[in-house]
Design a protein around this motif. Structure first.
Motif, mmCIF file in Angstrom:
data_model
loop_
_atom_site.group_PDB
_atom_site.id
_atom_site.type_symbol
_atom_site.label_atom_id
_atom_site.label_comp_id
_atom_site.label_asym_id
_atom_site.label_seq_id
_atom_site.Cartn_x
_atom_site.Cartn_y
_atom_site.Cartn_z
ATOM 1 N N THR A 107 -0.764 1.019 -2.444
ATOM 2 C CA THR A 107 -0.153 0.059 -1.659
ATOM 3 C C THR A 107 -1.355 -0.320 -0.559
ATOM 4 N N HIS A 108 -1.172 -1.585 -0.388
ATOM 5 C CA HIS A 108 -1.789 -2.329 0.608
ATOM 6 C C HIS A 108 -0.830 -3.088 1.557
ATOM 7 N N PHE A 109 -0.745 -2.917 2.422
ATOM 8 C CA PHE A 109 0.240 -3.522 3.628
ATOM 9 C C PHE A 109 1.702 -3.474 2.817
ATOM 10 N N ARG A 110 1.978 -2.363 2.244
ATOM 11 C CA ARG A 110 3.223 -1.906 1.729
ATOM 12 C C ARG A 110 3.496 -2.801 0.278
ATOM 13 N N LEU A 111 2.557 -3.368 -0.178
ATOM 14 C CA LEU A 111 2.477 -4.157 -1.515
ATOM 15 C C LEU A 111 1.749 -3.596 -2.603
ATOM 16 N N VAL A 112 2.447 -3.645 -3.999
ATOM 17 C CA VAL A 112 1.707 -2.892 -4.980
ATOM 18 C C VAL A 112 0.350 -3.396 -5.058
ATOM 19 N N ASP A 113 -0.691 -2.664 -5.315
ATOM 20 C CA ASP A 113 -1.994 -2.852 -5.260
ATOM 21 C C ASP A 113 -2.709 -1.732 -6.186
ATOM 22 N N PHE A 114 -3.759 -2.467 -7.119
ATOM 23 C CA PHE A 114 -4.573 -1.690 -8.097
ATOM 24 C C PHE A 114 -5.931 -1.635 -7.531
ATOM 25 N N LYS A 115 -6.604 -0.510 -7.824
ATOM 26 C CA LYS A 115 -7.854 -0.305 -7.416
ATOM 27 C C LYS A 115 -8.596 0.654 -8.595
ATOM 28 N N VAL A 116 -10.080 0.263 -8.639
ATOM 29 C CA VAL A 116 -10.637 1.004 -9.556
ATOM 30 C C VAL A 116 -11.851 1.891 -8.530
ATOM 31 N N ARG A 117 -12.096 3.093 -8.382
ATOM 32 C CA ARG A 117 -12.978 3.779 -7.535
ATOM 33 C C ARG A 117 -12.824 3.311 -6.001
ATOM 34 N N GLY A 118 -11.531 3.154 -5.411
ATOM 35 C CA GLY A 118 -11.359 2.683 -4.287
ATOM 36 C C GLY A 118 -11.511 1.174 -3.904
ATOM 37 N N LYS A 119 -11.785 0.429 -4.870
ATOM 38 C CA LYS A 119 -11.950 -1.197 -4.654
ATOM 39 C C LYS A 119 -10.905 -2.084 -5.186
ATOM 40 N N GLY A 120 -9.998 -2.745 -4.540
ATOM 41 C CA GLY A 120 -8.837 -3.338 -5.248
ATOM 42 C C GLY A 120 -9.311 -4.567 -6.180
#
Length: 112
Positions: free
Chosen positions: A21-34
């Motif tokens: 999550t990012h600001f309580r919204l669904v977020d997808f990251k690869v190696r920590g990069k959104g």
């Protein structure tokens, strides 16, 4: 038309992708990069390379520039108004632009 489940499935199918999550919204990251996720306005954001944004926006109705601090960082879209195929291409493009080169190369080698 696509939905959050499609976004989740497409993103998590790519190597080393994590859902958070990012600001309580669904977020997808690869190696920590959104690279993709939901925005506070209810739309989805996909971090495609800035130089490709004008062509994508011109070619596909419903895509708009995604900006942060007056800088183009990707495209914004309403999931319910985009075809799953286009969403998949955008998610992959964003993932490729954010993933380490060796992760992309290993995935390409394995998918042939």
């Amino acid at each position: 038309m696509a939905d959050l489940d499609d976004l989740r499935r497409l993103a998590l199918a790519l190597p080393e992708t994590e859902e958070g999550t990012h600001f309580r919204l669904v977020d997808f990251k690869v190696r920590g990069k959104g690279f993709a996720g939901l925005l506070p306005n209810g739309r989805a954001g996909v971090s495609v390379p800035a130089e490709q944004v004008p062509a994508l926006v011109a070619e596909h109705a419903g895509l708009t520039e995604l900006r942060r601090f007056d800088k183009v960082i990707g495209v914004e879209l309403d999931l319910g108004e985009v075809e799953e195929g286009l969403l998949g291409r955008l998610v992959e493009l964003a993932w490729r632009s954010r993933a380490p080169k060796r992760v992309v190369a290993a995935w390409e080698a394995g998918s042939r």
